[in-house]
Every structure is written in C-alpha cells, then in structure tokens.
Design an enzyme around this catalytic site. Sequence first.
Site, PDB file in Angstrom:
ATOM      1  N   GLU A 160       4.514  46.726 -27.986  1.00 36.55           N
ATOM      2  CA  GLU A 160       3.899  46.317 -29.235  1.00 36.55           C
ATOM      3  C   GLU A 160       2.670  45.426 -28.979  1.00 36.55           C
ATOM      4  OE1 GLU A 160       4.830  48.008 -31.589  1.00 36.55           O
ATOM      5  OE2 GLU A 160       6.703  47.396 -32.529  1.00 36.55           O
ATOM      6  N   HIS A 212       0.616  50.782 -30.537  1.00 35.05           N
ATOM      7  CA  HIS A 212       1.632  50.679 -29.483  1.00 35.05           C
ATOM      8  C   HIS A 212       1.755  51.981 -28.694  1.00 35.05           C
ATOM      9  CE1 HIS A 212       5.265  51.960 -32.249  1.00 35.05           C
ATOM     10  NE2 HIS A 212       4.673  53.012 -31.719  1.00 35.05           N
ATOM     11  N   ASP A 218      11.372  55.789 -24.483  1.00 34.83           N
ATOM     12  CA  ASP A 218      11.851  54.623 -25.237  1.00 34.83           C
ATOM     13  C   ASP A 218      13.027  54.998 -26.128  1.00 34.83           C
ATOM     14  OD1 ASP A 218      10.494  56.119 -27.140  1.00 34.83           O
ATOM     15  OD2 ASP A 218       8.987  54.604 -27.583  1.00 34.83           O
ATOM     16  N   ASN A 235      -0.002  50.890 -35.023  1.00 32.38           N
ATOM     17  CA  ASN A 235      -0.485  49.552 -34.629  1.00 32.38           C
ATOM     18  C   ASN A 235      -1.016  49.558 -33.190  1.00 32.38           C
ATOM     19  OD1 ASN A 235       1.812  49.872 -33.182  1.00 32.38           O
ATOM     20  ND2 ASN A 235       2.850  48.012 -33.896  1.00 32.38           N
TER      21      ASN A 235
HETATM   22  C1  GLP Z   1       7.069  55.589 -32.156  1.00 32.86           C
HETATM   23  C2  GLP Z   1       7.549  55.608 -30.690  1.00 32.86           C
HETATM   24  C3  GLP Z   1       6.485  56.059 -29.741  1.00 32.86           C
HETATM   25  C4  GLP Z   1       5.659  57.138 -30.405  1.00 32.86           C
HETATM   26  C5  GLP Z   1       4.846  56.471 -31.485  1.00 32.86           C
HETATM   27  C6  GLP Z   1       4.041  57.442 -32.317  1.00 32.86           C
HETATM   28  O1  GLP Z   1       7.520  54.456 -32.812  1.00 32.86           O
HETATM   29  N1  GLP Z   1       8.106  54.382 -30.228  1.00 32.86           N
HETATM   30  O2  GLP Z   1       7.043  56.482 -28.524  1.00 32.86           O
HETATM   31  O3  GLP Z   1       4.818  57.744 -29.458  1.00 32.86           O
HETATM   32  O4  GLP Z   1       5.660  55.662 -32.320  1.00 32.86           O
HETATM   33  O5  GLP Z   1       4.868  58.252 -33.083  1.00 32.86           O
HETATM   34  P1  GLP Z   1       4.406  59.567 -33.831  1.00 32.86           P
HETATM   35  O6  GLP Z   1       4.058  60.550 -32.777  1.00 32.86           O
HETATM   36  O7  GLP Z   1       5.634  59.998 -34.630  1.00 32.86           O
HETATM   37  O8  GLP Z   1       3.241  59.202 -34.673  1.00 32.86           O
END
Ligand code: GLP
Length: 242
Positions: free
Chosen positions: A143, A138, A67, A136
């Site tokens: 989302e 995702h 992403d 949340n």
């Molecule tokens: C982000 C990204 C995701 C990521 C998730 C968790 O916003 N869009 O691809 O896996 O949130 O992030 P983190 O590993 O920093 O907690």
Amino acid sequence: MQLIVFKDHHDLSQQAAEEIIELVKRKPGAVLCLASGSTPLLTCELLVQKARAENIDLSSCTFIGLDEWVGIPPENEGSCAYFFHNQVFKHLNFSSSHIYLFNALSDSPQQECKEMDNVIFENGGIDLMLVGVGMNGHIGFNEPGISFDLYAHVAELDETTTSVGQKYFKEATELHQGITLGLKHLLESKKVLLLANGSKKAAVIQKALEGEITNRLPASIIRRHPNSTVMIDEEAAAMLKR
Ligand code: GLP
C-alpha cells in the site's frame, strides 16, 4: 522499463499469456508469480486456452500467489486462492506440490511470510512476476507508504483497497489486512509484467509512469526494474503526456 500500449484488454492479455507460454517453453521449471483480480482474468483464460492447444506441460513450474486477504478462506469466491483454483489450476497440469499460496487463516502470518520468502529463495527466485495495479497505486498489498525494501509481509489495508476490494465478494465483507509479497521480491524478479486496462486506471498509470518514483505510489517502482514491461490498453494510457 518498456511500455507497450495495446488496442484493448484482449490484445494485452494475449501478449501476457504468450510471454508466460514462451517462458515455460524455454524453462520448463520456471517460477511464476501471478496476481489475481479483474486485470489478469483474461490473461489467465487465454493462458489456459493456449497451454491446452499447444499441450504445454506446466507440471515442473512453481506457482506463487502474489497476495491474499487475511482471514478470508480459500472457499470464499473473493479470495485470491479461489480465483487461482478456478481460473488456472483446475484447467492446467500445475503440480499441487509446486503451488504456493499464502494461507490467509494461519495463526502466524509472520511465519507464513518467512516460509514464502524461503520458497522463493530455494527455487532460485521468481522468473516472471505478473502484477496489476490498484486504484491507489498499490501492487499486491503493498500500500502507499510501504518500503521498497521489504519481502513478504502483512499489510494494513488502505480505505481505497477495502472499498474497491468489495467487487470480488458476493456480499459486503470486512477487510482489514492483506498478506503479500514485498516490493523487494518484485525488484529481484527476473522479469516483471505490469498490466492495466480501462479508463479508471488512467490517472494512476500516469502518476506511476510520469510522476516521481516514490513509495507513496508503489507502482512507480516498476521504473526501477531493469527488465519490466508495462502493458496497458489505450484507455489506461489516455492520460500519459509523453
Ligand atoms: C487488488 C490486489 C492486487 C491487484 C489489484 C488490482 O486489491 N491486491 O493484487 O492486482 O488490487 O486489481 P484489479 O486487477 O481487480 O483492478
């Protein structure tokens, strides 16, 4: 779905890095899709160490970025592209012609999505997808409320995502949209690893693994995948009831 609870973030990252290395040894032209973010950071570091120590050739692999933040250039340290360049590409011999990241500055993000879908289909699908989970629930920028039946798409970001996302940026940054692979890509991937660590992820992991499978909590889709492994540490597992 298989669940493995590790002692800590290091142990789960070690196992995740090992799975990537083993796949590449078996299938040198594997198609890998990785998330960026705090969760897979240590996996990437250990992947670099192991691949170098074992002289693993990644030049035939295809790399797909999960992403990206729409409108954020790759030079910005908060972008997913910056993460991949710094944590992975500059240390390993991925071939630049086999690296596919969303262009977050594209005039036509829809076209960008179609092209990414085509790359995945033309390369025979994703062999291994490694994802994290947002606060949340995702996955990528899928989302809450998103269809399980979508390929790559542009997403309006949830308030939780835009506020938690500030942690990646040096200064306060306006975030509105994301461009992301869809959950249909996840369902069609041959193998999926979902990683989570730390107590702040405990509630969302409990809901994803023990609540209803619902698009209101996109990470719950992991239970629909026949070859998925959820790799979490003891802190992230703390609220599981079973
Ligand atoms: C982000 C990204 C995701 C990521 C998730 C968790 O916003 N869009 O691809 O896996 O949130 O992030 P983190 O590993 O920093 O907690």
